[in-house]
Design a protein around this motif. Structure first.
Motif, PDB file in Angstrom:
ATOM      1  N   THR A 167       0.834  -1.210   0.000  1.00 19.10           N
ATOM      2  CA  THR A 167       0.000   0.000   0.000  1.00 19.10           C
ATOM      3  C   THR A 167       0.863   1.254   0.000  1.00 19.10           C
ATOM      4  O   THR A 167       0.623   2.187  -0.770  1.00 19.10           O
ATOM      5  N   ARG A 168       1.900   1.278   0.855  1.00 15.37           N
ATOM      6  CA  ARG A 168       2.770   2.458   0.960  1.00 15.37           C
ATOM      7  C   ARG A 168       3.540   2.707  -0.335  1.00 15.37           C
ATOM      8  O   ARG A 168       3.590   3.830  -0.841  1.00 15.37           O
ATOM      9  N   ARG A 171       1.269   3.960  -3.100  1.00 15.92           N
ATOM     10  CA  ARG A 171       0.888   5.352  -2.831  1.00 15.92           C
ATOM     11  C   ARG A 171       2.053   6.291  -3.168  1.00 15.92           C
ATOM     12  O   ARG A 171       1.866   7.327  -3.807  1.00 15.92           O
ATOM     13  N   GLU A 172       3.275   5.943  -2.720  1.00 17.65           N
ATOM     14  CA  GLU A 172       4.452   6.763  -3.004  1.00 17.65           C
ATOM     15  C   GLU A 172       4.703   6.897  -4.506  1.00 17.65           C
ATOM     16  O   GLU A 172       5.132   7.948  -4.980  1.00 17.65           O
ATOM     17  N   LYS A 174       2.446   6.859  -6.682  1.00 19.65           N
ATOM     18  CA  LYS A 174       1.234   7.462  -7.248  1.00 19.65           C
ATOM     19  C   LYS A 174       0.561   6.550  -8.272  1.00 19.65           C
ATOM     20  O   LYS A 174       0.209   6.954  -9.369  1.00 19.65           O
ATOM     21  N   GLU A 176      -2.649   4.286  -8.881  1.00 20.59           N
ATOM     22  CA  GLU A 176      -4.029   4.135  -8.407  1.00 20.59           C
ATOM     23  C   GLU A 176      -4.275   2.684  -8.029  1.00 20.59           C
ATOM     24  O   GLU A 176      -4.000   1.771  -8.796  1.00 20.59           O
TER      25      GLU A 176
END
Length: 177
Positions: A167-168, A171-172, A174, A176
Motif C-alpha cells: 500500500t505504501r 501510494r508513493e 502514485k 491508483e
C-alpha cells in the motif's frame, strides 16, 4: 539469466515449442529467455544445456518458458526466489500465504485495475516483472513491484507488514489502487 560473467550455456535453435529451422525465435545477444537447465556436463569446461520446453511433452508448459520481452529484471536472494516460486505456483487461496509470503497476491489485487502484471522467477534469484498492460503506469508499477520484492527480501517482513508495504509503495509511486 546468463550474464557475461556466467559460464557458457547452450540453448539449441530447436529448444523452443514448435520451433523449426524456419520458425525458431531469432534471439540476439542480450535477449532475455526463461529457460530450464536440461543437462550439466561433468569436468572442467563442461557446458550447461538449456531448453524452453518440457522434454517429455515438447510443450513450453504453463510456466511461460521462452523469450521474455519488455519488463525489467530484479535481483533477489535465492531463498526469496524459492519462496516466490512456491507462492506463484500455489493454486489454493490460502489466507496464510505460502511461506508467509502474501506480496504477490496483494500486488495482484491492487494492480488489477491498471492491467495486472506478469512475473517469471528463476532459481538463480533473477525475477522478471512486466506490467505492459498498465499503459502510462506500467513502468511505475514494474518498479514498485521490484521495490516491494527487494524490501521483503532484505527485511523478512510479516504478512501484515507486506500488505502495508505494498500500500505504501503504490501510494508513493502514485499508482491508483
Amino acid at each position: 539469466m546468463i550474464t557475461p560473467q556466467s559460464p557458457h550455456a547452450l540453448l539449441g535453435q530447436l529448444a523452443f515449442e514448435g520451433a523449426t529451422k524456419k520458425t525458431r525465435p531469432m534471439l540476439r545477444q542480450g535477449d532475455l529467455v526463461y529457460a530450464r537447465v536440461l543437462s550439466i556436463g561433468l569436468g572442467a569446461g563442461a557446458e550447461v544445456e538449456l531448453t524452453c520446453v518440457n522434454p517429455a511433452t515438447g510443450k513450453a508448459e504453463p510456466g511461460g518458458l521462452g523469450p521474455l520481452t519488455g519488463g525489467m529484471v530484479f535481483d533477489v536472494s535465492t531463498g526469496m526466489a524459492a519462496r516466490l516460486m512456491r507462492a506463484s505456483s500455489s493454486t489454493s487461496e490460502q489466507e496464510d500465504g505460502v511461506d508467509g509470503l502474501v506480496v504477490l497476491e496483494e500486488l495482484g489485487k491492487k494492480l488489477e485495475k491498471v492491467g495486472g502484471f506478469e512475473i517469471a522467477v528463476g532459481r538463480n534469484g533473477k525475477v522478471w516483472v512486466d506490467c505492459s498492460n498498465g499503459g502510462d503506469a506500467a513502468v511505475k508499477a514494474t518498479v514498485a513491484i521490484g521495490r516491494c520484492l527487494n524490501t521483503i527480501d532484505e527485511h523478512d517482513l510479516s504478512q501484515t507488514d507486506q500488505r502495508k508495504l505494498v500500500t505504501r509503495v503504490l501510494r508513493e509511486m502514485k499508482i491508483e489502487s
